[in-house]
Scaffold this active site. Structure first.
Site, short mmCIF file in Angstrom:
data_model
loop_
_atom_site.label_atom_id
_atom_site.label_comp_id
_atom_site.label_asym_id
_atom_site.label_seq_id
_atom_site.Cartn_x
_atom_site.Cartn_y
_atom_site.Cartn_z
N SER A 158 0.83 -1.19 0.00
CA SER A 158 0.00 0.00 0.00
C SER A 158 0.87 1.25 0.00
O SER A 158 1.77 1.39 0.82
CB SER A 158 -0.90 -0.01 1.25
OG SER A 158 -1.73 1.11 1.27
N GLY A 159 0.63 2.15 -0.96
CA GLY A 159 1.41 3.37 -1.06
C GLY A 159 2.58 3.29 -2.01
O GLY A 159 3.33 4.25 -2.18
N THR A 163 -1.74 2.02 -8.30
CA THR A 163 -2.87 2.59 -9.04
C THR A 163 -2.38 3.59 -10.07
O THR A 163 -2.87 3.60 -11.22
CB THR A 163 -3.85 3.27 -8.05
OG1 THR A 163 -4.34 2.29 -7.14
CG2 THR A 163 -5.03 3.88 -8.80
N ASN A 209 -1.00 4.15 3.97
CA ASN A 209 -1.39 4.87 2.76
C ASN A 209 -2.71 5.58 3.02
O ASN A 209 -3.64 4.99 3.57
CB ASN A 209 -1.52 3.86 1.61
CG ASN A 209 -1.86 4.53 0.29
OD1 ASN A 209 -1.88 5.76 0.18
ND2 ASN A 209 -2.11 3.72 -0.72
N SER A 212 -5.61 3.79 0.19
CA SER A 212 -5.28 2.39 -0.06
C SER A 212 -6.46 1.64 -0.67
O SER A 212 -7.57 1.68 -0.15
CB SER A 212 -4.88 1.70 1.25
OG SER A 212 -4.66 0.32 1.05
N SER A 213 -6.21 0.96 -1.78
CA SER A 213 -7.25 0.11 -2.38
C SER A 213 -7.43 -1.12 -1.51
O SER A 213 -6.48 -1.87 -1.29
CB SER A 213 -6.84 -0.32 -3.80
OG SER A 213 -6.68 0.80 -4.64
N GLY A 437 -0.18 -6.06 -2.27
CA GLY A 437 1.03 -6.82 -2.05
C GLY A 437 0.98 -7.58 -0.73
O GLY A 437 0.00 -7.52 0.01
N GLU A 439 1.27 -8.58 2.99
CA GLU A 439 1.02 -7.73 4.16
C GLU A 439 1.42 -8.44 5.45
O GLU A 439 1.12 -9.62 5.63
CB GLU A 439 -0.45 -7.31 4.24
CG GLU A 439 -0.87 -6.33 3.15
CD GLU A 439 -2.25 -5.76 3.37
OE1 GLU A 439 -2.61 -4.82 2.62
OE2 GLU A 439 -2.98 -6.23 4.26
#
Length: 761
Positions: A158-159, A163, A209, A212-213, A437, A439
């Site tokens: 995340s981050g 995207t 993030n 974050s998606s 990704g 985690e």
């Protein structure tokens, strides 16, 4: 056994450092197997010779654009190369055919303009500087020239910029194959216009993030025979539905809740909303507002994006009515009833939110109350109505809210796909996978297990394809590669997904028994996998378990696994919303076919996700894959900061270092004959006086040195390029083992003249 690492005083090396991961220095003393190193930070470090890595003192000032061309292909060499390039705003680097993209946390306009796209159009991979456009271009050319569908896998934590990278891929593919679609807008434009909608309902602020998606996304761009984009479809995976009801500081719930609470006053009044902190589903976290996100502006931007993708005003009204209803549901509290195991609405405030939720969902408020505090049980004698206690009623309320929200999200995805349109006659596609990704947090729950299961699957796919690409290159170069091996993670996948007996199967089984708890589930896992090398029970824990993933050990807390895995809809909830006077709501909850009732009752999130993942892997396996690994350089999300330890962990998690290990199992150091002679001619100047070709001269130099563990390709390698010209590449290959680099220095006045490595026997 590998040859012993020989070093001399004055050798430049890398040694491990607890703060910087690796630090460079110079050997000033050798004591048996220990080397004393004076680092560039002024420290004196003593390290075992086997833990030292050689440093390339002749590395280019901008680093190398393809890390397979590093003189020393090892962990500190890779890390240093990326750091050097990032310091100069060079954010893209290849590792063979894999692109590493480091988030700059700033706009670099000259990197993504139309002129840059023109430059990469039709260029061979490697002819120009590394770029996301180069990956998109080679993908498109392969699809057109070979008639095979391609996929581009974008991954990272995340981050890391997944995207934004996906958006750049879409822009470039539209640049190559764009065509006007509905209303003069290209299909690619419609896909990009859907991003703000999906981000509003599927993204949230997390620890790492601000945007974050919390779902995975696979975008299929479909092409016609002429190479023009003719359709597209978006597939989503594993929306983190538990976030709807559970958030903790410093995270937030999904953006749309905060956007709606900051809507214009007429909307606030219409939906009977207030400050976000007044809602239970939002105030569990102390974070209500986020720097850089104006919730009021984002609400209007989301409404505008909905217009762009064809969601009507009436549909938008219904969507936000449902979002508001979820917030009101969360504020319904329960108290003990007069009877045993019964509950009632706690107070007037809870009654207000119950009635408001019923009004917004356009359903009978009394039936809504009964659906939360009562249950109907089918028996041979007929239907029996029972009551539930406050805790069970709260669980029912949260399950109801999660079902409503997840079905709303699925409706949005389907509506966007209908607006974009698909081409059923297309037989070529380029799929872009933007997925979470690996985690590992302080607290890891059911979502992290699913996410890491996904990454194990993708890592296996990645390893197999990197291995395949490596073998194909050796075949082209007529190099013997039969000894190369790579570690397979099938044992971890079996641990998680094997049926019967895997973690998912045992979790599903536990969900079928009302008396199951996270304690009984954990005990069953401990007993089942007590001898499994990838599974462990942490000390002093009765409910946690550890899985040894490819990227490292992760400790999972099983506390909410059962609740988060249950996917069936309570019959009373289904009937209530199917009977809604709002057609939009009733469509979200269509009547379940009678024959599917039992199967739906026993379905689970994990099983459904496993099936989705299986379908995704089948799709990826039928395509030619390309990989982009996105990296977040620092945890403060600011430009010009490169945190070594942070980046190194991501390189391990993304599989980049595993790809390098696979390369190092073969012949990672590759030199053109001319370059080899230029660097090492001092070793045999008399041979250069002979009138031989470069290949023969190289062979004579190697014979004089007595080097082992290398290969010279047997002939000229002719490669057909896109422009129709033949490119001749004569390569000299020699190899090493990543985990045990071996090198020799001939030192003249502390100047390293030759360094080489040989393969572990």
């Amino acid at each position: 056994m590998a040859p012993v690492l020989n070093i001399v005083i004055g050798s430049h090396v890398w040694v491990a450092d607890k703060d910087l991961a690796w630090i460079d220095g110079e050997v000033f003393k050798i004591d048996g197997q220990n080397a004393h190193v004076r680092t560039t930070k002024g420290k004196t470090v003593t390290a075992n010779v086997s833990d030292i890595h050689p440093k390339d003192t002749e590395a280019p000032p901008d680093g190398v654009d393809d890390m397979t061309r590093l003189s020393y292909l090892h962990e500190p060499g890779v890390l240093d190369n990326l750091a050097v390039r990032y310091a100069k705003n060079i954010i893209y680097t290849y590792t063979g055919n894999i692109l590493i993209a480091i988030n700059p946390f700033q706009r670099l306009p000259n990197l993504v303009d139309v002129q840059t796209m023109e430059k990469y159009k039709g260029a061979n991979l490697g002819d120009l500087d590394p770029h996301v456009f180069a990956i998109a271009d080679v993908s498109y050319r392969q699809m057109m020239n070979e008639g095979k569908s391609n996929s581009i896998l974008v991954s990272g934590e995340s981050g890391a910029g997944k995207t934004e990278t996906t958006k750049l891929l879409m822009r470039y593919l539209a640049f190559l194959g764009g065509r006007s679609g509905t209303g003069g807008r290209t299909v690619e434009q419609q896909v990009l216009e859907s991003n703000p909608v999906l981000e509003a309902f599927g993204n949230a602020k997390t620890v790492r993030n601000n945007n974050s998606s919390r779902f995975g996304k696979f975008v299929e761009l479909q092409f016609d025979k002429s190479g023009k984009i003719s359709g597209a479809a978006i597939r989503t995976y594993l929306l983190e539905r538990s976030r709807v009801c559970q958030t903790s500081s410093p995270e937030r719930n999904y953006h749309c809740f905060y956007f709606l609470c900051s809507a214009p006053s007429e909307d606030i009044k219409k939906y009977k909303l207030g400050d976000p902190s007044s809602f239970h589903y939002l105030n569990q976290s102390s974070c209500i507002r986020v720097d850089g996100i104006n919730d009021a502006e984002e609400y209007l931007a989301t409404r505008n994006a909905m217009d762009m993708v064809g969601i009507t005003e009436e549909e938008q009204e219904a969507i936000f009515r449902v979002v508001a209803a979820v917030l009101h549901l969360g504020n319904i509290s329960f108290a003990k009833g007069t009877e045993a195991d019964s509950s009632v609405i706690k107070d007037a405030k809870s009654r207000f939110h119950l009635n408001t939720a019923g009004e917004l969902l356009m359903c009978d408020c009394e039936k809504l109350e009964n659906a939360l505090i009562k249950r109907e049980i089918n028996t041979p004698e007929g239907v029996i109505t029972t009551t539930v206690g406050p805790n069970s009623a709260t669980v029912s309320r949260d399950g109801f809210a999660k079902q409503i929200y997840s079905r709303l999200f699925d409706w949005l995805v389907n509506r966007i796909n209908a607006s974009i349109g698909q081409d059923p006659s297309s037989d070529k596609l380029i799929g872009v996978l933007d997925i979470y990704g690996f985690e590992s947090f302080k607290t890891n729950s059911f979502e992290q297990l699913c996410i890491n299961f996904t990454n194990e699957k993708l890592q296996q796919h990645f390893n197999q394809n990197v291995f395949k690409m490596e073998q194909e290159e050796y075949t082209r170069e007529q190099i013997n590669w039969s000894y190369i091996e790579f570690v397979d993670n099938q044992d971890v996948l079996d641990l998680i997904e094997k049926k019967p007996g895997g973690i998912i199967a045992l979790l599903d089984e536990a969900c079928m028994f009302p008396k199951s708890t996270h304690e009984t589930l954990s005990q069953k896992l401990y007993e089942k996998f007590k001898n499994h090398k990838r599974f462990a029970k942490p000390k002093l824990s009765r409910t946690a378990f550890t899985i040894q993933h490819y990227a490292g050990d992760v400790i999972y807390q099983s506390d909410h696994f059962l609740d988060k895995n249950k996917d069936y809809v309570v019959a009373e909830h289904q009937e209530l919303l199917n009977a809604s006077r709002c057609s939009f709501v009733s469509v979200l909850f269509p009547p379940a076919p009678e024959e599917n009732t039992k199967s739906s009752k026993s379905s689970s999130i994990a099983t459904r996700f496993k099936m989705q993942l299986h379908e995704l892997m089948e799709t990826l396996s039928s395509t030619e894959p390309h990989y982009i690994r996105c990296v977040k350089p620092n945890s403060v999300l600011k430009p010009a900061i490169f945190e070594n330890t942070n980046v190194l962990q991501q390189l391990r998690c993304s599989g980049v270092l595993e790809a390098i290990r696979i390369s190092c199992a073969g012949y990672p150091t590759r030199k053109l004959f001319h370059d080899f002679l230029h660097r090492f001619r001092i070793l045999a100047p008399e041979i250069l006086k002979e009138k031989n070709d470069d290949k023969t001269t190289c062979q004579k130099v190697l014979d004089k040195i007595g080097l082992e563990g290398y290969q010279v390709n047997d002939g000229v390698n002719c490669i057909l390029c896109n422009d129709g010209q033949l490119e001749t590449r004569d390569h000299l290959f020699w190899n090493c083992c990543f985990s045990k680099e071996c090198w020799t220095s001939i030192n003249l006045h502390h100047l390293t003249i030759l360094e080489w490595r040989t393969r572990s026997q």
